[in-house]
Design an enzyme around this catalytic site. Sequence first.
Site, mmCIF file in Angstrom:
data_model
loop_
_atom_site.group_PDB
_atom_site.id
_atom_site.type_symbol
_atom_site.label_atom_id
_atom_site.label_comp_id
_atom_site.label_asym_id
_atom_site.label_seq_id
_atom_site.Cartn_x
_atom_site.Cartn_y
_atom_site.Cartn_z
ATOM 1 N N SER A 18 5.814 3.254 -2.666
ATOM 2 C CA SER A 18 5.163 3.751 -1.406
ATOM 3 C C SER A 18 4.948 2.985 -0.257
ATOM 4 O O SER A 18 5.047 3.447 0.780
ATOM 5 C CB SER A 18 3.560 4.524 -1.762
ATOM 6 O OG SER A 18 2.723 3.357 -2.158
ATOM 7 N N ASP A 220 -7.826 2.851 1.623
ATOM 8 C CA ASP A 220 -7.463 3.047 0.130
ATOM 9 C C ASP A 220 -7.170 1.808 -0.553
ATOM 10 O O ASP A 220 -7.070 1.672 -1.757
ATOM 11 C CB ASP A 220 -6.363 3.979 0.061
ATOM 12 C CG ASP A 220 -5.138 3.447 0.564
ATOM 13 O OD1 ASP A 220 -4.873 2.234 0.918
ATOM 14 O OD2 ASP A 220 -4.069 4.335 0.698
ATOM 15 N N HIS A 223 -2.173 0.803 0.580
ATOM 16 C CA HIS A 223 -1.188 0.789 1.398
ATOM 17 C C HIS A 223 -1.446 -0.030 2.714
ATOM 18 O O HIS A 223 -2.525 0.209 3.357
ATOM 19 C CB HIS A 223 -1.010 2.387 1.620
ATOM 20 C CG HIS A 223 -0.640 3.299 0.427
ATOM 21 N ND1 HIS A 223 -1.501 4.190 -0.065
ATOM 22 C CD2 HIS A 223 0.513 3.230 -0.133
ATOM 23 C CE1 HIS A 223 -0.749 4.616 -0.921
ATOM 24 N NE2 HIS A 223 0.365 4.112 -1.110
#
Length: 247
Positions: A18, A220, A223
Amino acid sequence: MEQISPKPNQIFILSGQSNMAGRGGVIRHPHEHHQHWDHVVPPECHPHPDIFRLSANLHWVEAHEPLHADIDAKKVCGVGPGMSFANAVRECGVGVMGLVPCAVGGTAIKEWARGEELYETMVKRAKESVKEGGEIKCLLWYQGESDTSTEHDAEAYQGNMEKLIENVREDLALPSLPIVQVAIASGDAKYLEKVREAQLRINIPNVVCVDAKGLQLKQDNLHLTTESQVKLGQMLAEVYLKHFASS
């Protein structure tokens, strides 16, 4: 009037999970379940007429954020390092650039083994990118967060990554393909350092590592922020130009 199809001559594969696909600017408002991208594109990530991307259906189109929108299609994509990288490299006069996004969020290294769908799709896209000419200059790889949860995965990481490098070079018939991998900055604290050590320890010709540690993370704690992605792209460009760009 017939449209002239772009012919990128310098091609870069972008792969991993990601943080390569990009989650910069992807936000969830309080009381909302779904996420969306804030559409903030820093100047370093703006499109340029000499930067293209290979779409999911294998056509060259103008590259713009989010680069991975049709590749990591089950997730909400935002800003990743690709456009910032491309603009920084382009400024050094490399001609027409082609980016080949292949990253998919939440994927462990074993899912990138030869024979697995992700790996085979990456190789297929890479081969397609040079069908009409051009040269694959580098693979940019940012992955490993999904391998930090168990001791087994973390222990196996270095061997799996070295095998991936060997396989991709063999399957693309590019035995010295330059590879710039990113040492991860986040993941499960249990085995984060073990995976990072494995990444930093890899000692294979034409493989260099950029360390993402210290780049700011989103709330979070997983990321990279948009600003961090801009910086990472520039770090990747700096290392690529220093080690691999023809003088």
